[in-house]
Write a protein that holds these residues in place. Structure first.
Motif, PDB file in Angstrom:
ATOM      1  N   ASP A 143      42.034 125.451  83.086  1.00 24.39           N
ATOM      2  CA  ASP A 143      42.954 126.144  82.190  1.00 24.39           C
ATOM      3  C   ASP A 143      44.165 126.689  82.938  1.00 24.39           C
ATOM      4  O   ASP A 143      45.302 126.635  82.440  1.00 24.39           O
ATOM      5  CB  ASP A 143      42.234 127.279  81.457  1.00 24.39           C
ATOM      6  CG  ASP A 143      41.238 126.769  80.430  1.00 24.39           C
ATOM      7  OD1 ASP A 143      41.384 125.606  79.985  1.00 24.39           O
ATOM      8  OD2 ASP A 143      40.300 127.509  80.083  1.00 24.39           O
ATOM      9  N   ARG A 144      43.931 127.219  84.141  1.00 24.21           N
ATOM     10  CA  ARG A 144      45.040 127.773  84.920  1.00 24.21           C
ATOM     11  C   ARG A 144      45.958 126.664  85.432  1.00 24.21           C
ATOM     12  O   ARG A 144      47.185 126.822  85.464  1.00 24.21           O
ATOM     13  CB  ARG A 144      44.488 128.581  86.094  1.00 24.21           C
ATOM     14  CG  ARG A 144      45.481 129.584  86.675  1.00 24.21           C
ATOM     15  CD  ARG A 144      45.765 130.701  85.709  1.00 24.21           C
ATOM     16  NE  ARG A 144      46.691 131.685  86.282  1.00 24.21           N
ATOM     17  CZ  ARG A 144      47.317 132.605  85.584  1.00 24.21           C
ATOM     18  NH1 ARG A 144      47.120 132.684  84.276  1.00 24.21           N
ATOM     19  NH2 ARG A 144      48.126 133.459  86.171  1.00 24.21           N
ATOM     20  N   LEU A 146      46.497 123.885  83.870  1.00 22.65           N
ATOM     21  CA  LEU A 146      47.244 123.449  82.693  1.00 22.65           C
ATOM     22  C   LEU A 146      48.395 124.404  82.385  1.00 22.65           C
ATOM     23  O   LEU A 146      49.479 123.965  81.969  1.00 22.65           O
ATOM     24  CB  LEU A 146      46.302 123.348  81.496  1.00 22.65           C
ATOM     25  CG  LEU A 146      45.329 122.173  81.515  1.00 22.65           C
ATOM     26  CD1 LEU A 146      44.208 122.389  80.506  1.00 22.65           C
ATOM     27  CD2 LEU A 146      46.060 120.865  81.222  1.00 22.65           C
ATOM     28  N   LYS A 147      48.185 125.696  82.583  1.00 25.13           N
ATOM     29  CA  LYS A 147      49.230 126.675  82.307  1.00 25.13           C
ATOM     30  C   LYS A 147      50.500 126.336  83.082  1.00 25.13           C
ATOM     31  O   LYS A 147      51.604 126.292  82.513  1.00 25.13           O
ATOM     32  CB  LYS A 147      48.751 128.072  82.691  1.00 25.13           C
ATOM     33  CG  LYS A 147      49.825 129.152  82.631  1.00 25.13           C
ATOM     34  CD  LYS A 147      49.320 130.468  83.170  1.00 25.13           C
ATOM     35  CE  LYS A 147      50.389 131.562  83.090  1.00 25.13           C
ATOM     36  NZ  LYS A 147      51.572 131.272  83.965  1.00 25.13           N
ATOM     37  N   GLY A 168      35.608 119.200  83.790  1.00 25.20           N
ATOM     38  CA  GLY A 168      35.807 120.243  82.798  1.00 25.20           C
ATOM     39  C   GLY A 168      35.236 119.830  81.453  1.00 25.20           C
ATOM     40  O   GLY A 168      34.432 118.905  81.341  1.00 25.20           O
ATOM     41  N   GLN A 171      37.599 119.180  75.694  1.00 25.91           N
ATOM     42  CA  GLN A 171      38.865 119.740  75.219  1.00 25.91           C
ATOM     43  C   GLN A 171      39.870 119.855  76.362  1.00 25.91           C
ATOM     44  O   GLN A 171      41.055 119.518  76.202  1.00 25.91           O
ATOM     45  CB  GLN A 171      38.636 121.114  74.591  1.00 25.91           C
ATOM     46  CG  GLN A 171      39.909 121.750  74.045  1.00 25.91           C
ATOM     47  CD  GLN A 171      39.667 123.125  73.433  1.00 25.91           C
ATOM     48  OE1 GLN A 171      38.605 123.716  73.612  1.00 25.91           O
ATOM     49  NE2 GLN A 171      40.648 123.627  72.717  1.00 25.91           N
ATOM     50  N   GLN A 172      39.421 120.332  77.529  1.00 27.45           N
ATOM     51  CA  GLN A 172      40.324 120.425  78.682  1.00 27.45           C
ATOM     52  C   GLN A 172      40.791 119.041  79.113  1.00 27.45           C
ATOM     53  O   GLN A 172      41.967 118.844  79.437  1.00 27.45           O
ATOM     54  CB  GLN A 172      39.623 121.135  79.833  1.00 27.45           C
ATOM     55  CG  GLN A 172      39.416 122.618  79.589  1.00 27.45           C
ATOM     56  CD  GLN A 172      38.469 123.251  80.594  1.00 27.45           C
ATOM     57  OE1 GLN A 172      37.590 122.585  81.152  1.00 27.45           O
ATOM     58  NE2 GLN A 172      38.647 124.537  80.845  1.00 27.45           N
ATOM     59  N   GLU A 175      43.592 117.872  77.049  1.00 25.39           N
ATOM     60  CA  GLU A 175      44.866 118.531  77.345  1.00 25.39           C
ATOM     61  C   GLU A 175      45.538 117.896  78.558  1.00 25.39           C
ATOM     62  O   GLU A 175      46.765 117.734  78.588  1.00 25.39           O
ATOM     63  CB  GLU A 175      44.644 120.028  77.570  1.00 25.39           C
ATOM     64  CG  GLU A 175      44.216 120.780  76.317  1.00 25.39           C
ATOM     65  CD  GLU A 175      45.205 120.605  75.168  1.00 25.39           C
ATOM     66  OE1 GLU A 175      46.423 120.829  75.395  1.00 25.39           O
ATOM     67  OE2 GLU A 175      44.789 120.232  74.057  1.00 25.39           O
TER      68      GLU A 175
END
Length: 283
Positions: A143-144, A146-147, A168, A171-172, A175
């Protein structure tokens, strides 16, 4: 015989010092026609470049998150200079291995967590500056990662690259795919207990996947020995690029496709992720 590309292997590792040329020849005999060699820190920038030329492979330059603790701020300037100096080298195909690692407890705490993020962000900016894809280290950090990728999308076609050893969520994964990345699968998928990873290898579109060994790390199950076995003197098997076809056979079996189908898809996906490989590979 299928043509395989190992998109992530550390051929400069000391584990290969005694038989590096023979190891690379074994891989070629097994059909592994090309390897991508990512750097991990400034100290091995030269090594991966020289080996890529020696074996007619390719390389990436970057600072690994596990090496950030000992890296200097000047290493980012050195990376910038090296990327500029060798940008015309056809065997330089990416910035990597870069990313974030929130598996190691020390790296999740200040100041190393912030230092990791600083080095990651600055290396993304260098990839944008030099027009190169990125090879990402993704360990409990999707998630980080992706940010920052969303914040720093390059103009034009956006990101290209590989999420190395991805583990992961679905969903990740989706992305990363939306942002232009392919996802690397290797020896970890061969373990029966790796249920989530096996689901990913089965459920993701075939267009999402590239193959890797991460040699000498992430050994497949047939090379793995338990702590008890090691205490009894049984050596851990050494992973190397020649294992890639057998790893691929496991993935093909999980997906219910032929090995040839997987090889063709993986090659196409790898060229999409790392376009610099196109002139380096046989037609």
């Amino acid at each position: 015989m299928p043509f395989w590309i190992d998109t992530h292997c550390h051929l400069d590792a000391p584990e290969f010092a005694a038989d590096r040329a023979a190891m690379r020849a074994r891989a070629a005999a097994a059909g592994v026609g090309h390897c991508v060699l990512p750097a991990v820190a400034a100290f091995n920038f030269d090594a991966v470049r020289h080996l890529a030329h020696e074996f007619e492979d390719s390389y990436a330059l970057g600072i690994h998150p596990l090496c950030v603790k000992d890296a200097q701020e000047g290493d980012l300037a050195l990376l910038d200079a090296e990327l500029g100096r060798h940008r015309s080298d056809p065997r330089l195909v990416a910035v990597g291995e870069i990313g974030l690692d929130f598996f190691v407890p020390e790296l999740t705490q200040s100041p190393l967590r912030e230092r990791q993020e600083h080095f990651y962000r600055e290396q993304l900016l260098l990839a944008r500056k030099h027009g190169l894809p990125v090879i990402l280290h993704v360990r409990r950090s999707a998630d980080r990662l992706l940010k920052y990728l969303r914040e720093l999308v390059p103009p034009g076609d956006g990101w290209q690259g590989i999420g190395h050893a991805f583990n992961g969520s679905l969903q990740q994964a989706e992305e990363f795919l939306k942002l232009g990345f392919k996802l690397g699968f290797g020896g970890a998928v061969t373990f029966d207990r790796a249920l989530q990873l096996r689901r990913l290898a089965t459920e993701l579109p075939l267009s999402a996947m590239v193959l890797e060994t991460d040699s000498p790390d992430i050994a497949p199950h047939w090379l793995y020995t338990t702590a008890e076995q090691r205490s009894q003197g049984q050596a851990q098997g050494r992973n190397e690029p020649a294992e890639l076809p057998r790893i691929a056979a496991v993935i093909a079996g999980l997906r219910g496709i032929t090995v040839d189908e997987l090889a063709q898809a993986a090659r196409s996906n790898t060229l999409a992720a790392l376009p610099g490989l196109v002139p380096l590979l046989p037609c």
